[in-house]
Design a protein around this motif. Structure first.
Motif, PDB file in Angstrom:
ATOM      1  N   SER A  24      -6.560   7.431  -0.250  1.00 28.46           N
ATOM      2  CA  SER A  24      -7.652   7.740   0.671  1.00 28.46           C
ATOM      3  C   SER A  24      -8.619   6.577   0.646  1.00 28.46           C
ATOM      4  O   SER A  24      -8.336   5.536   0.060  1.00 28.46           O
ATOM      5  N   GLN A  25      -9.763   6.760   1.276  1.00 29.23           N
ATOM      6  CA  GLN A  25     -10.715   5.665   1.393  1.00 29.23           C
ATOM      7  C   GLN A  25     -11.114   5.078   0.040  1.00 29.23           C
ATOM      8  O   GLN A  25     -11.355   3.884  -0.090  1.00 29.23           O
ATOM      9  N   GLN A  26     -11.155   5.908  -1.000  1.00 31.22           N
ATOM     10  CA  GLN A  26     -11.612   5.428  -2.298  1.00 31.22           C
ATOM     11  C   GLN A  26     -10.660   5.743  -3.448  1.00 31.22           C
ATOM     12  O   GLN A  26     -10.924   5.380  -4.588  1.00 31.22           O
ATOM     13  N   VAL A  27      -9.546   6.392  -3.173  1.00 27.03           N
ATOM     14  CA  VAL A  27      -8.645   6.850  -4.228  1.00 27.03           C
ATOM     15  C   VAL A  27      -7.304   6.118  -4.165  1.00 27.03           C
ATOM     16  O   VAL A  27      -6.701   6.005  -3.094  1.00 27.03           O
ATOM     17  N   PHE A  28      -6.852   5.655  -5.329  1.00 28.56           N
ATOM     18  CA  PHE A  28      -5.587   4.944  -5.448  1.00 28.56           C
ATOM     19  C   PHE A  28      -4.710   5.644  -6.478  1.00 28.56           C
ATOM     20  O   PHE A  28      -5.210   6.235  -7.430  1.00 28.56           O
ATOM     21  N   ILE A  29      -3.410   5.550  -6.294  1.00 24.13           N
ATOM     22  CA  ILE A  29      -2.461   6.146  -7.222  1.00 24.13           C
ATOM     23  C   ILE A  29      -1.447   5.092  -7.617  1.00 24.13           C
ATOM     24  O   ILE A  29      -0.956   4.335  -6.766  1.00 24.13           O
ATOM     25  N   TYR A  48     -13.797   4.563 -11.693  1.00 20.97           N
ATOM     26  CA  TYR A  48     -13.334   5.809 -12.305  1.00 20.97           C
ATOM     27  C   TYR A  48     -11.829   5.695 -12.525  1.00 20.97           C
ATOM     28  O   TYR A  48     -11.072   5.441 -11.593  1.00 20.97           O
ATOM     29  N   VAL A  49     -11.422   5.857 -13.769  1.00 22.73           N
ATOM     30  CA  VAL A  49     -10.016   5.721 -14.146  1.00 22.73           C
ATOM     31  C   VAL A  49      -9.562   7.040 -14.752  1.00 22.73           C
ATOM     32  O   VAL A  49     -10.093   7.476 -15.782  1.00 22.73           O
ATOM     33  N   VAL A 144     -11.442   5.019  -7.250  1.00 22.53           N
ATOM     34  CA  VAL A 144     -10.873   5.895  -8.265  1.00 22.53           C
ATOM     35  C   VAL A 144      -9.393   5.562  -8.421  1.00 22.53           C
ATOM     36  O   VAL A 144      -8.669   5.493  -7.424  1.00 22.53           O
ATOM     37  N   LEU A 145      -8.955   5.359  -9.636  1.00 24.25           N
ATOM     38  CA  LEU A 145      -7.539   5.111  -9.903  1.00 24.25           C
ATOM     39  C   LEU A 145      -6.946   6.296 -10.650  1.00 24.25           C
ATOM     40  O   LEU A 145      -7.402   6.656 -11.728  1.00 24.25           O
ATOM     41  N   PHE A 159      -1.182  16.773  -9.395  1.00 28.51           N
ATOM     42  CA  PHE A 159      -2.631  16.627  -9.275  1.00 28.51           C
ATOM     43  C   PHE A 159      -3.011  15.846  -8.021  1.00 28.51           C
ATOM     44  O   PHE A 159      -4.026  16.149  -7.384  1.00 28.51           O
ATOM     45  N   THR A 160      -2.190  14.882  -7.655  1.00 27.24           N
ATOM     46  CA  THR A 160      -2.465  14.119  -6.440  1.00 27.24           C
ATOM     47  C   THR A 160      -2.330  15.002  -5.203  1.00 27.24           C
ATOM     48  O   THR A 160      -3.171  14.952  -4.300  1.00 27.24           O
ATOM     49  N   CYS A 161      -1.289  15.819  -5.164  1.00 24.97           N
ATOM     50  CA  CYS A 161      -1.093  16.724  -4.020  1.00 24.97           C
ATOM     51  C   CYS A 161      -2.222  17.750  -3.930  1.00 24.97           C
ATOM     52  O   CYS A 161      -2.651  18.119  -2.825  1.00 24.97           O
ATOM     53  N   ALA A 162      -2.704  18.206  -5.075  1.00 26.80           N
ATOM     54  CA  ALA A 162      -3.829  19.145  -5.074  1.00 26.80           C
ATOM     55  C   ALA A 162      -5.055  18.489  -4.453  1.00 26.80           C
ATOM     56  O   ALA A 162      -5.779  19.110  -3.660  1.00 26.80           O
ATOM     57  N   TYR A 163      -5.285  17.235  -4.787  1.00 24.32           N
ATOM     58  CA  TYR A 163      -6.420  16.501  -4.207  1.00 24.32           C
ATOM     59  C   TYR A 163      -6.258  16.367  -2.693  1.00 24.32           C
ATOM     60  O   TYR A 163      -7.214  16.578  -1.932  1.00 24.32           O
TER      61      TYR A 163
END
Length: 249
Positions: A24-29, A48-49, A144-145, A159-163
């Motif tokens: 997303s705009q600020q989240v990386f996986i 945020y890690v 956020v990573l 957890f990623t899918c929940a987000y």
């Protein structure tokens, strides 16, 4: 928010698996080795890690990170302090001492331990979503990573899918399909598996929670409107019957 999600990666290649993807705009996986990609961390303002893996590994890998630069969090549903060696226990204590104060401030003291764990995975998922929403609200420019050892395992995907579900108000199938389009190398979540069942439970619980919140907000709006109407009626009475008249009466 759907417009902010970008599908940049369509082919699972060796290089792809070693890189983090923009969720997303600020989240990386991504995988563990993303932590060593200093240019990536700096360019994307990662502050945020969140490691979703066994705590003794996460605390060790993040031992050189400092709280004035990062807020580090470990999500570990299988955490058991009795399994830790003395060295692992010391790493965990240092990790908690360094990063728990940041997390407490971020969540208004709703979460008071940088190791997020519970026997009930649904409770951990809700705490994880709380953390993600607090970051979005309080530090919207920060990156956020989310990482695990290889960035492809089912626990990280859960957890990623929940987000994604919470952010886009979509179902679990759509969330998983989106994640797969972003990072094709992720391991398949088998239908009927524990992870699949937990994801479906989260979908049901999260929808119910949001519906309850919406109903509560609607009730507050109705009461507010009634209060304004009552106030107007009172003002009308005051205009019709001056105070001097009321006192004499």
């Amino acid at each position: 928010m759907a417009d902010n999600f970008q599908n940049k990666y369509h082919l699972a290649t060796t290089v792809n698996q070693l890189q983090a993807q923009k969720l997303s705009q600020q989240v990386f996986i991504g995988p563990l080795n993303t932590l060593a990609q200093h240019q990536f961390i700096s360019t994307n303002n990662i502050r945020y890690v969140i490691g979703i893996l066994p705590c003794h590994k996460c605390c060790y890998y993040l031992k050189d990170f400092e709280p004035n630069q990062f807020t580090c969090i470990n999500v570990d549903p299988d955490f058991n302090v009795q399994r830790l060696t003395e060295f692992e226990g010391e790493c965990l204590m240092r990790f908690n001492t360094k990063f728990t104060p940041n997390l407490e401030v971020l969540t208004d003291h709703k979460i008071n331990n940088s190791i997020v764990t519970n026997l009930d995975i649904q409770k951990i998922l809700q705490e994880f979503i709380l953390i993600m929403n607090c970051i979005k609200q309080k530090d919207p420019q920060a990156g956020v990573l989310l990482f695990s050892l290889n960035g492809n395992d089912n626990l990280l995907s859960l957890f990623t899918c929940a987000y994604v579900q919470d952010s886009l108000n979509c179902d679990s199938s759509s969330a998983y399909g989106y994640l797969k389009s972003i990072r094709p190398s992720i391991k398949e979540i088998e239908r009927g598996s524990g992870y699949a069942n937990e994801l479906l439970k989260f979908e049901i619980n999260n929808k119910a929670k949001k519906l309850q919140l919406e109903n509560s907000q609607n009730t507050i709006r109705v009461k507010s409107k009634r209060s304004v109407t009552d106030c107007d009626d009172h003002l009308e009475v005051e205009m019709e019957y001056p105070r001097s008249f009321k006192r004499s009466f």
